[in-house]
Design a protein around this motif. Structure first.
Motif, short mmCIF file in Angstrom:
data_model
loop_
_atom_site.label_atom_id
_atom_site.label_comp_id
_atom_site.label_asym_id
_atom_site.label_seq_id
_atom_site.Cartn_x
_atom_site.Cartn_y
_atom_site.Cartn_z
N MET A 1 6.89 22.97 -28.88
CA MET A 1 6.57 21.80 -28.09
C MET A 1 6.62 20.57 -28.99
O MET A 1 6.14 20.59 -30.11
N ILE A 2 7.22 19.50 -28.46
CA ILE A 2 7.30 18.28 -29.27
C ILE A 2 6.43 17.15 -28.72
O ILE A 2 6.19 16.17 -29.42
N TYR A 3 5.97 17.30 -27.47
CA TYR A 3 5.16 16.23 -26.89
C TYR A 3 4.42 16.79 -25.68
O TYR A 3 4.93 17.67 -24.98
N GLU A 4 3.21 16.27 -25.47
CA GLU A 4 2.50 16.58 -24.24
C GLU A 4 1.51 15.48 -23.93
O GLU A 4 1.07 14.75 -24.81
N ASN A 5 1.21 15.36 -22.66
CA ASN A 5 0.13 14.51 -22.20
C ASN A 5 -0.55 15.24 -21.05
O ASN A 5 -0.34 16.45 -20.89
N THR A 6 -1.32 14.57 -20.25
CA THR A 6 -2.06 15.26 -19.19
C THR A 6 -1.17 15.72 -18.04
O THR A 6 -1.59 16.55 -17.23
N LEU A 7 0.08 15.22 -17.98
CA LEU A 7 0.96 15.52 -16.86
C LEU A 7 2.11 16.47 -17.20
O LEU A 7 2.53 17.28 -16.36
N VAL A 8 2.63 16.36 -18.41
CA VAL A 8 3.85 17.10 -18.77
C VAL A 8 3.79 17.61 -20.21
O VAL A 8 3.00 17.13 -21.02
N THR A 9 4.67 18.56 -20.49
CA THR A 9 4.93 19.00 -21.86
C THR A 9 6.44 18.98 -22.07
O THR A 9 7.22 19.18 -21.13
N LEU A 10 6.86 18.73 -23.31
CA LEU A 10 8.27 18.75 -23.68
C LEU A 10 8.49 19.83 -24.72
O LEU A 10 7.74 19.92 -25.69
N GLU A 11 9.55 20.59 -24.50
CA GLU A 11 9.93 21.65 -25.43
C GLU A 11 11.37 21.48 -25.85
O GLU A 11 12.19 20.96 -25.09
N ILE A 12 11.68 21.95 -27.03
CA ILE A 12 13.06 21.98 -27.53
C ILE A 12 13.67 23.32 -27.13
O ILE A 12 13.04 24.36 -27.33
N GLU A 13 14.86 23.27 -26.58
CA GLU A 13 15.63 24.49 -26.33
C GLU A 13 16.57 24.69 -27.51
O GLU A 13 17.45 23.84 -27.74
N PRO A 14 16.40 25.76 -28.29
CA PRO A 14 17.30 25.99 -29.42
C PRO A 14 18.75 26.12 -28.93
O PRO A 14 19.03 26.92 -28.05
N SER A 15 19.62 25.32 -29.49
CA SER A 15 21.00 25.30 -29.03
C SER A 15 21.87 24.57 -30.05
O SER A 15 21.35 23.90 -30.95
N GLU A 16 23.17 24.66 -29.87
CA GLU A 16 24.09 23.90 -30.72
C GLU A 16 24.09 22.42 -30.34
O GLU A 16 24.60 21.60 -31.09
N ILE A 17 23.56 22.10 -29.17
CA ILE A 17 23.48 20.71 -28.70
C ILE A 17 22.02 20.29 -28.61
O ILE A 17 21.13 21.13 -28.49
N PRO A 18 21.74 19.00 -28.65
CA PRO A 18 20.37 18.52 -28.43
C PRO A 18 19.96 18.82 -26.98
O PRO A 18 20.68 18.44 -26.04
N TRP A 19 18.83 19.50 -26.81
CA TRP A 19 18.44 19.98 -25.48
C TRP A 19 16.92 19.98 -25.42
O TRP A 19 16.25 20.61 -26.22
N VAL A 20 16.39 19.25 -24.45
CA VAL A 20 14.95 19.14 -24.26
C VAL A 20 14.61 19.57 -22.85
O VAL A 20 15.35 19.29 -21.90
N LYS A 21 13.47 20.27 -22.71
CA LYS A 21 12.97 20.67 -21.39
C LYS A 21 11.64 19.98 -21.14
O LYS A 21 10.79 19.93 -22.03
N ILE A 22 11.47 19.47 -19.92
CA ILE A 22 10.24 18.79 -19.50
C ILE A 22 9.58 19.65 -18.43
O ILE A 22 10.19 19.92 -17.39
N PHE A 23 8.34 20.05 -18.68
CA PHE A 23 7.58 20.87 -17.73
C PHE A 23 6.39 20.10 -17.20
O PHE A 23 5.73 19.37 -17.96
N THR A 24 6.08 20.29 -15.93
CA THR A 24 4.81 19.77 -15.42
C THR A 24 3.70 20.63 -15.99
O THR A 24 3.88 21.83 -16.21
N LYS A 25 2.55 20.02 -16.22
CA LYS A 25 1.39 20.79 -16.69
C LYS A 25 0.89 21.72 -15.58
O LYS A 25 0.52 22.86 -15.84
N ARG A 26 0.89 21.18 -14.37
CA ARG A 26 0.48 22.02 -13.24
C ARG A 26 1.59 23.02 -12.93
O ARG A 26 2.77 22.70 -13.00
N LYS A 27 1.21 24.22 -12.61
CA LYS A 27 2.18 25.27 -12.29
C LYS A 27 2.55 25.17 -10.82
O LYS A 27 1.94 25.79 -9.95
N ILE A 28 3.56 24.32 -10.55
CA ILE A 28 4.05 24.15 -9.19
C ILE A 28 5.54 24.47 -9.16
O ILE A 28 6.22 24.37 -10.18
N LYS A 29 6.04 24.88 -8.00
CA LYS A 29 7.41 25.36 -7.89
C LYS A 29 8.43 24.27 -7.63
O LYS A 29 9.56 24.36 -8.09
N GLU A 30 8.07 23.28 -6.86
CA GLU A 30 9.07 22.32 -6.39
C GLU A 30 8.72 20.90 -6.79
O GLU A 30 7.55 20.53 -6.84
#
Length: 118
Positions: A1-30
């Motif tokens: 994880m490279i960043y988080e606040n009360t709403l989201v977290t950011l993770e790095i996806e290991p890859s040959e290209i720069p790739w970041v994933k943003i997740f909501t903190k709450r576990k919601i589907k849509e």
């Protein structure tokens, strides 16, 4: 994880290209289940990541995607794409087109700078 606040977290996806994933903190589907505050935060962060990737890596294209078929938790992928990456013009989940021919600046420096901007 490279960043988080009360709403989201950011993770790095290991890859040959720069790739970041943003997740909501709450576990919601849509995305439609996100609060207005969560939606605004997601788009604020996507905007910063996209501009940062274009500036730092001089990417040919930025891909932004939200799937969640295997992981039913709202999240976004932001990827810097290059005509010489292994999959271009296919998605990173597509058919490999070639061996990558990339000479990119430091991912570690980029992710540290991104964290500071967020």
């Amino acid at each position: 994880m490279i960043y988080e606040n009360t709403l989201v977290t950011l993770e790095i996806e290991p890859s040959e290209i720069p790739w970041v994933k943003i997740f909501t903190k709450r576990k919601i589907k849509e995305f439609s289940q996100c609060s207005t505050e969560e939606k605004m935060e997601i788009f604020r962060i996507i905007d910063i990541i996209e501009k940062s990737m274009l500036d730092y890596f001089n990417a040919d294209k930025i891909n932004i995607a939200s799937f969640g078929n295997l992981l039913p938790h709202v999240h976004w992928h932001v990827m810097a794409r290059f005509e010489t990456d292994s999959y271009f013009p296919e998605p990173m989940w597509g058919v490999k087109q070639r061996e990558a021919n990339l000479d990119l600046p430091s991912f570690e420096v980029f992710f540290n700078q991104l964290k500071e901007r967020l």
